[in-house]
Write an enzyme that holds these catalytic residues in place. Structure first.
Site, PDB file in Angstrom:
ATOM      1  N   ASP A  13      41.869  43.854  38.961  1.00 12.97           N
ATOM      2  CA  ASP A  13      41.018  45.412  38.372  1.00 12.97           C
ATOM      3  C   ASP A  13      40.530  44.851  37.059  1.00 12.97           C
ATOM      4  O   ASP A  13      40.660  46.906  36.266  1.00 12.97           O
ATOM      5  CB  ASP A  13      42.007  46.468  38.806  1.00 12.97           C
ATOM      6  CG  ASP A  13      42.619  46.830  40.315  1.00 12.97           C
ATOM      7  OD1 ASP A  13      41.666  46.370  40.597  1.00 12.97           O
ATOM      8  OD2 ASP A  13      43.492  46.959  40.170  1.00 12.97           O
ATOM      9  N   LYS A  16      35.634  43.318  37.229  1.00 15.86           N
ATOM     10  CA  LYS A  16      34.961  41.945  38.113  1.00 15.86           C
ATOM     11  C   LYS A  16      33.879  42.222  38.491  1.00 15.86           C
ATOM     12  O   LYS A  16      32.823  40.963  38.793  1.00 15.86           O
ATOM     13  CB  LYS A  16      35.687  40.555  38.934  1.00 15.86           C
ATOM     14  CG  LYS A  16      37.053  40.284  38.375  1.00 15.86           C
ATOM     15  CD  LYS A  16      38.363  39.877  39.200  1.00 15.86           C
ATOM     16  CE  LYS A  16      38.596  40.522  40.365  1.00 15.86           C
ATOM     17  NZ  LYS A  16      40.031  41.481  39.525  1.00 15.86           N
ATOM     18  N   GLY A  40      39.715  45.202  46.076  1.00 17.59           N
ATOM     19  CA  GLY A  40      38.654  47.184  45.432  1.00 17.59           C
ATOM     20  C   GLY A  40      37.750  47.466  43.866  1.00 17.59           C
ATOM     21  O   GLY A  40      38.445  46.546  43.162  1.00 17.59           O
ATOM     22  N   HIS A  41      36.839  46.851  44.676  1.00 23.73           N
ATOM     23  CA  HIS A  41      35.622  46.962  42.787  1.00 23.73           C
ATOM     24  C   HIS A  41      35.079  48.057  43.004  1.00 23.73           C
ATOM     25  O   HIS A  41      34.320  47.754  44.031  1.00 23.73           O
ATOM     26  CB  HIS A  41      34.825  45.051  43.167  1.00 23.73           C
ATOM     27  CG  HIS A  41      35.095  44.537  42.792  1.00 23.73           C
ATOM     28  ND1 HIS A  41      36.692  44.137  42.639  1.00 23.73           N
ATOM     29  CD2 HIS A  41      35.382  43.199  44.119  1.00 23.73           C
ATOM     30  CE1 HIS A  41      37.233  42.185  43.057  1.00 23.73           C
ATOM     31  NE2 HIS A  41      35.833  41.920  44.220  1.00 23.73           N
ATOM     32  N   GLN A 223      41.117  39.270  43.368  1.00 23.48           N
ATOM     33  CA  GLN A 223      42.617  39.336  42.210  1.00 23.48           C
ATOM     34  C   GLN A 223      42.442  38.785  40.911  1.00 23.48           C
ATOM     35  O   GLN A 223      41.508  38.775  40.097  1.00 23.48           O
ATOM     36  CB  GLN A 223      43.509  39.045  43.250  1.00 23.48           C
ATOM     37  CG  GLN A 223      43.829  39.726  45.085  1.00 23.48           C
ATOM     38  CD  GLN A 223      43.085  39.251  45.763  1.00 23.48           C
ATOM     39  OE1 GLN A 223      42.208  38.796  46.244  1.00 23.48           O
ATOM     40  NE2 GLN A 223      42.645  40.514  46.282  1.00 23.48           N
TER      41      GLN A 223
END
Ligand code: GDP
Ligand code: IMO
Ligand code: MG
Length: 429
Positions: A13, A16, A40-41, A223
């Site tokens: 987080d 990225k 989750g982006h 990740q």
């Protein structure tokens, strides 16, 4: 032309997705090399917010071809839900390519994830519950189901029979769950076959041909370094290799073709799930970072644990990944803090460690030794060059650069695509 990897330098987080989105308009391919829908982006484009999980954030860049690499584990239900969601918002996913060698998450992997976590009790990892670990376990155990298997029903059935022989024993005898039938799993996968087929490619040839033709290929790691199964805070890690070496394997692009590896690092630290975190804050300041930084998981909605920047970890991450550049994100979140602590070493049971301690026990015992930097109060969200930043913010960045093992080439000052201070060009310089 170059292959470039974007890699998380902390526990995920870091931003990225935003970094990919920033470069997306200038690259030809964006590949997700590892992980699955545990990621989750959040990407903000012209004020519109997108949350990506299984798809690389590069899917939002109309001129880049998005690719799901061989190193990814794919939940087909989640994949098509995400595609449908984006297409409903006017973003075509027609260009998406998927490696024939990527592994598939089966419903029993998700069940295994949940029951094994419950079984661990107090020692639970705090996984996202998406079946990621069990799918990688089957891959390594040579019991996995791959994308290409969905197009050969007899092979698919054989492989599922093999996997379930062992899985059902565990589910029924150890975890007290119902057995799964081969037919239901075969049907589950076959129901996606027609939609999946046109997207499937030999991604190794596709990407290496592109590099031969002078195209730019960006790998967008999911990740992060300290969630890496080899280099992270094991066992509190994910089950893939989200480091630069993992990007090479997971995209099928040899290390000699990489021109740079870019570490994405927050100006402070967060973590979701269990495991050690030396600079973690448990007070009002931790809450402030969480609130100001919007530190709530995209994937599971869990509040993220928050703490100060850890230069020992950043330095070690630069080594593991051979970072050429750091993209320092969320500097704006620190605005208004009078004195900003940065962890420069650890005290482990009375002994000072300037470098990462060798063992997990030492890391669990590590107490941060801080250096303090003067803060700033000016709004920095409109800064676009280093000179636009207040002097103390510049000094903070400079200090981090000196401690963290590679140059800082970009600085995030807000969630928007354009909210970046560019120091060096991330593709050309
Ligand atoms: P990822 O998983 O590494 O892509 O990161 P996430 O998207 O899970 O978390 C990063 C969050 O920070 C997202 O909500 C981004 O929109 C946001 N973000 C990224 N860069 C910046 C920045 O420089 N400043 C601020 N305030 N937010 C940022
Ligand atoms: P992005 O790509 C933060 C964490 C989970 C858990 C551990 C193992 O958004 O940075 P898993 O479901 O992978 O077996 O969980 O890893 N984790 C993440 N934390 N960001 C992520 O992805 C993560 N993906 C997994 O919280 O601690
Ligand atoms: Mg994330």
């Amino acid at each position: 032309m170059p292959a470039i990897a974007i890699v998380g330098a902390q526990w995920g987080d870091e931003g990225k997705g935003k970094a990919t989105d920033l470069l997306g308009g200038r690259v030809d391919y964006v590949v997700k090399p590892n992980g699955g829908n545990n990621a989750g982006h959040t990407v903000v484009v012209n004020g519109e917010k997108f949350e990506l999980k299984l798809l690389p954030a590069g899917i939002l860049s109309p001129n880049a071809v998005p690719v799901i690499g061989n190193g990814v584990v794919i939940n087909l239900e989640a994949l098509f839900q995400e595609i449908d969601g984006l297409e409903a918002r006017g973003h075509s996913c027609a260009n998406l390519k998927i490696s024939a060698n990527a592994h598939l998450v089966a419903p029993y992997h998700q069940t295994m994830d949940k029951v094994t976590e419950r079984f661990l009790g107090k020692r639970a990892i705090g996984t996202t519950g998406r079946g990621i670990g069990p799918t990688y376990m089957d891959k390594v155990a040579r019991l996995g189901i791959r994308v290409q298997d969905v197009f050969d029903e007899s092979i698919l059935r054989q492989k599922i029979e093999g996997a379930l022989r062992q899985k059902n024993e565990l589910l029924v005898k150890l975890y007290n769950r119902r057995a799964v039938t081969v037919d239901e799993i075969v049907e589950y996968f076959l129901s996606y076959a027609d939609r999946l087929k046109p997207m499937v490619v030999d991604s190794v040839n596709l990407l290496n041909d592109a590099l031969d033709e002078g195209k730019v290929v960006l790998m967008e790691g999911g990740q992060a370094t300290y969630l890496d199964v080899d280099h992270g805070t094991y066992p509190f890690v994910t089950s893939s290799n989200p480091t630069a070496g993992g990007a090479s394997v997971g995209a099928g692009i040899g290390p000699t073709r990489f021109s740079r590896t870019i570490g994405i690092v927050k100006a402070y630290t967060t973590r979701v799930g269990s495991g050690p975190f030396p600079t973690e804050l448990f007070d009002e300041m931790g809450e402030q970072l969480r609130t100001t930084g919007g530190e709530f998981g995209v994937n599971t909605g869990r509040p993220r644990r928050t703490g100060w920047y850890d230069a020992v970890m950043a330095h070690y991450a630069a080594r593991i990944n051979g970072f050429t550049d750091y993209f320092l994100t969320k500097l704006d979140v620190l605005t208004g803090i009078e004195k900003i602590p940065v962890c420069v070493a650890y005290d482990v049971d009375g002994v000072r460690h300037d470098r990462m301690p060798m063992t997990q026990t030492e890391f669990h015992h590590a107490k941060p030794i801080f250096e303090y930097f003067d803060g700033w109060t000016e709004d920095i969200s409109g800064a676009r060059t280093l000179e636009d930043l207040p002097e103390n913010a510049q000094k903070y960045v400079q200090a981090l650069e000196e401690m963290s093992g590679c140059r800082i080439s970009a600085i995030g000052v807000g969630p928007g695509r354009d909210q970046v201070v560019q120091v060096h060009d991330l593709i050309e310089d």
